[in-house]
Design a protein around this motif. Structure first.
Motif, short mmCIF file in Angstrom:
data_model
loop_
_atom_site.label_atom_id
_atom_site.label_comp_id
_atom_site.label_asym_id
_atom_site.label_seq_id
_atom_site.Cartn_x
_atom_site.Cartn_y
_atom_site.Cartn_z
N SER A 69 0.81 -1.24 0.00
CA SER A 69 0.00 0.00 0.00
C SER A 69 0.83 1.28 0.00
N ARG A 70 2.16 1.17 0.04
CA ARG A 70 3.01 2.37 0.11
C ARG A 70 3.07 3.08 -1.24
N ALA A 71 2.98 4.43 -1.19
CA ALA A 71 3.11 5.24 -2.42
C ALA A 71 4.56 5.24 -2.88
N THR A 72 4.81 4.88 -4.14
CA THR A 72 6.16 4.91 -4.71
C THR A 72 6.08 5.39 -6.16
N TYR A 73 7.22 5.74 -6.71
CA TYR A 73 7.30 6.23 -8.09
C TYR A 73 6.78 5.18 -9.08
N LYS A 74 7.05 3.90 -8.79
CA LYS A 74 6.62 2.82 -9.70
C LYS A 74 5.10 2.74 -9.83
N LYS A 75 4.37 3.23 -8.79
CA LYS A 75 2.89 3.16 -8.81
C LYS A 75 2.28 4.44 -9.39
N ARG A 76 3.12 5.32 -9.90
CA ARG A 76 2.66 6.58 -10.48
C ARG A 76 1.63 6.32 -11.59
N GLY A 77 0.54 7.10 -11.59
CA GLY A 77 -0.48 6.95 -12.63
C GLY A 77 -1.51 5.88 -12.33
N THR A 78 -1.40 5.23 -11.15
CA THR A 78 -2.38 4.20 -10.78
C THR A 78 -3.02 4.57 -9.44
N VAL A 79 -4.19 3.98 -9.18
CA VAL A 79 -4.85 4.15 -7.88
C VAL A 79 -4.10 3.28 -6.87
N LEU A 80 -3.76 3.86 -5.71
CA LEU A 80 -3.03 3.09 -4.69
C LEU A 80 -3.93 2.03 -4.07
N ALA A 81 -3.36 0.84 -3.85
CA ALA A 81 -4.10 -0.22 -3.17
C ALA A 81 -4.21 0.14 -1.69
N GLU A 82 -5.42 0.02 -1.12
CA GLU A 82 -5.63 0.33 0.29
C GLU A 82 -5.66 -0.97 1.09
N ILE A 83 -5.18 -0.91 2.32
CA ILE A 83 -5.04 -2.13 3.14
C ILE A 83 -6.35 -2.91 3.25
N ASP A 84 -7.48 -2.18 3.41
CA ASP A 84 -8.78 -2.86 3.55
C ASP A 84 -9.08 -3.72 2.32
N ASP A 85 -8.64 -3.25 1.15
CA ASP A 85 -8.90 -4.00 -0.08
C ASP A 85 -7.92 -5.16 -0.27
N LEU A 86 -6.80 -5.12 0.44
CA LEU A 86 -5.76 -6.15 0.27
C LEU A 86 -5.92 -7.31 1.24
N LEU A 87 -6.75 -7.12 2.28
CA LEU A 87 -6.93 -8.16 3.30
C LEU A 87 -8.37 -8.68 3.27
N ALA A 88 -8.50 -9.97 3.41
CA ALA A 88 -9.84 -10.58 3.47
C ALA A 88 -9.82 -11.69 4.53
N THR A 89 -10.96 -11.89 5.19
CA THR A 89 -11.07 -12.95 6.20
C THR A 89 -11.81 -14.14 5.60
N ASN A 90 -11.18 -15.29 5.68
CA ASN A 90 -11.78 -16.52 5.15
C ASN A 90 -11.69 -17.60 6.22
N ASN A 91 -12.85 -18.06 6.72
CA ASN A 91 -12.89 -19.05 7.82
C ASN A 91 -12.05 -18.59 9.01
N ASN A 92 -12.25 -17.32 9.41
CA ASN A 92 -11.53 -16.69 10.54
C ASN A 92 -10.03 -16.58 10.32
N ARG A 93 -9.59 -16.75 9.08
CA ARG A 93 -8.17 -16.59 8.77
C ARG A 93 -8.00 -15.38 7.87
N LEU A 94 -6.98 -14.57 8.19
CA LEU A 94 -6.67 -13.38 7.40
C LEU A 94 -5.90 -13.80 6.15
N GLU A 95 -6.33 -13.29 4.98
CA GLU A 95 -5.66 -13.64 3.73
C GLU A 95 -5.31 -12.39 2.94
N PHE A 96 -4.24 -12.49 2.17
CA PHE A 96 -3.79 -11.36 1.33
C PHE A 96 -4.35 -11.52 -0.08
N LYS A 97 -4.95 -10.43 -0.60
CA LYS A 97 -5.47 -10.44 -1.97
C LYS A 97 -4.59 -9.54 -2.83
#
Length: 542
Positions: free
Chosen positions: A252-280
């Motif tokens: 989720s960190r802003a960097t030069y390589k991500k220039r011109g794109t919408v930054l990924a937010e932590i809430d969108d990168l994490l999901a709970t599946n069967n009480n387990r945290l997963e990275f998307k």
């Protein structure tokens, strides 16, 4: 040899007769002599509470577990030892560096006197050597200055000198470099690393910026909701993070390589599946391409600014800005970057007509800014610290309504609610007070307040530097959306080249009050001409 050994350490706070809040949940870690442990997590993860409760600084905290501190002759449990023993260890063995030096330093005492208060040796020579250690070469001026007379970076160096004055065995540094520019941040981290090895001093370094620990910390412990979820060497965590939260922090960190794109937010990168945290893995979403305009909104022409200090028979001049020239065009996001004391905030104050230049002119729409009447309809400012920008006794609705009433007293509440919704808050937030919001939400309120008069230009003075990486991503995405919807022009004042290179289409680099380089972001990043710009890039993008 271990200096600090923490086992199953928990911290609770009593909310009422039967309810407790678990701030820290059974964490364990250790620090060896000359070793640096980075403790990382977002606001509310429990890292600052844990660091303060290690030495029982919070009276109302309920503590469990073991915190074993090794003196040269014995091992002491800091949670169960006598008060006089704990005071002696706090006084002689452990030092703290806090995030905000302005609140940690006494405004009524010169900095030199404050440093010597905690020093083992109370001599001018010892003070001079300490100031030189923390790269403050103008030792006489710094030691005689009061905190408000120094820049933010200089004040933080004074705090580090004060912490090192008693030659501690353990240094606990709570976000000490968050407000510093990247080059100075690198110097401070190198300095702490060198001192850690020379003095065999252990360091517990608390931060919310995972990438700042690269090349500095020996180990990293990642905290999430009061627990240490991952602990390993710095190389392993930065290159091969295992826990979903660690992966999301890096992504989720802003960097030069991500220039011109919408930054990924932590809430969108994490999901709970069967009480387990997963990275998307994030979907790459491109920002709409905006056309550059040649319409000049603000022009700075040969701006010089000096501060004068008068004594009985003479006047001492300190030059802050030297012949500064640049244009801010309609639709630009212009980044003004430089180290502490380079004159960035001075330029903001001149543009807002808070101060006047010693010489030169600032024009708005080809007309001198001093003949433009009410500037607040054209230019608004968002400060670094949202909490001190808002009146704690006013609801946020009233704070924004106060601005709108100067334009249109009818339908005030509807307009305030509309503004709150534009910045991602809700109508129910109208009657809440500033302390009821998180740091990121408070910054959104300040942005809503700045938008109340429908300005064309918004000056963002370090507006995202004090925010967590994930919150920073949300605020930068919001600013991009508002720019597109309202046709705004931004002047971003920052010390973070990663944020500036991601967010801005043009950059002006300042050093010691002079413009050393200016131009389009792509060109300036790829082919910098000044040595100072190259050093900024080395400490961040490259």
């Amino acid at each position: 040899m271990k200096i600090l050994d923490v086992h199953n350490f928990s911290v609770k706070f009593k909310l009422d007769k039967e309810e407790y809040f678990d701030a820290v949940k059974s964490i364990s870690f250790s620090i060896e002599q000359g070793q640096i442990l980075g403790l990382i997590g977002e606001s509310g993860s429990g890292k600052s509470v844990a660091s303060q409760c290690i030495t029982r600084l919070l009276d109302d905290a309920l503590l469990q577990g073991d915190v074993l501190f090794n003196l040269k002759t014995e091992q002491v449990n800091l949670l169960t030892c006598r008060d006089d023993k704990l005071r002696s260890i706090r006084k002689n063995e452990i030092s703290y560096i806090f995030q905000e030096p302005m609140t940690a330093l006494n405004p009524l005492l010169p900095c030199g006197k404050q440093i010597l208060e905690s020093a083992k040796e109370k001599s001018d020579e010892f003070l001079t050597n300490l100031l030189l250690k923390v790269e403050l070469s103008d030792t006489t001026r710094v030691s005689e200055s009061y905190p408000h007379e120094l820049s933010g970076g200089q004040r933080q160096r004074v705090m580090i000198a004060m912490a090192l004055a008693k030659e501690p065995r353990l240094l606990i540094a709570d976000e000490p470099t968050t407000a510093l520019d990247i080059a100075v941040q690198g110097e401070i981290l190198n300095l702490l690393k060198k001192l850690s090895k020379q003095e065999e001093m252990g360091i517990l370094f608390i931060t919310h910026d995972l990438l700042s620990l690269k090349g500095f910390a020996d180990k990293i412990a990642v905290m999430y909701h009061g627990k240490v979820v991952e602990q390993a060497s710095t190389t392993d965590i930065l290159n091969h993070p295992k826990h979903p939260y660690s992966k999301a922090l890096i992504e989720s960190r802003a960097t030069y390589k991500k220039r011109g794109t919408v930054l990924a937010e932590i809430d969108d990168l994490l999901a709970t599946n069967n009480n387990r945290l997963e990275f998307k893995y994030p979907k790459i979403e491109l920002l709409p391409i905006s056309k550059n305009s040649n319409d000049v909104l603000i022009r700075l022409s040969d701006i010089n600014k000096s501060h004068f200090k008068s004594s009985l028979f003479s006047q001492e001049e300190t030059k802050v800005l030297h012949d500064v020239n640049f244009d801010l065009n309609a639709g630009d996001t212009l980044g003004l970057i430089g180290e502490s004391g380079s004159g960035k905030s001075t330029i903001a104050k001149l543009i807002l007509n808070i101060w006047r230049p010693t010489s030169g002119d600032i024009s708005l729409y080809d007309k001198s800014i001093y003949n433009n009447g009410d500037l607040s309809r054209e230019i608004q400012l968002v400060f670094q610290d949202p909490f001190s920008s808002l009146n704690p006794k006013h609801t946020v609705g009233n704070a924004i309504a106060e601005v709108i009433q100067t334009i249109d007293k009818k339908t005030v509440k509807e307009k305030v609610v509309s503004l709150l919704q534009e910045v991602g808050l809700t109508a129910s937030d109208f009657d809440k007070y500033p302390h009821e919001f998180s740091g990121g939400q408070r910054q959104r309120i300040c942005i809503a307040k700045a938008l109340a008069k429908n300005p064309k230009i918004i000056v963002l003075d370090e507006a995202v530097s004090a925010l967590d990486v994930s919150v920073q991503a949300k605020v930068l995405n919001l600013l991009n959306d508002l720019k597109r919807e309202k046709g705004l022009t931004y002047l971003l004042i920052s010390h973070d080249m990663n944020v500036v290179s991601y967010f801005c289409n043009k950059i002006v680099v300042l050093k010691q009050g002079k413009v050393v380089e200016a131009g389009e972001t792509e060109k300036l990043i790829r082919t910098p001409t000044s040595e100072y710009t190259k050093s900024l890039l080395e400490h961040s993008i490259n």
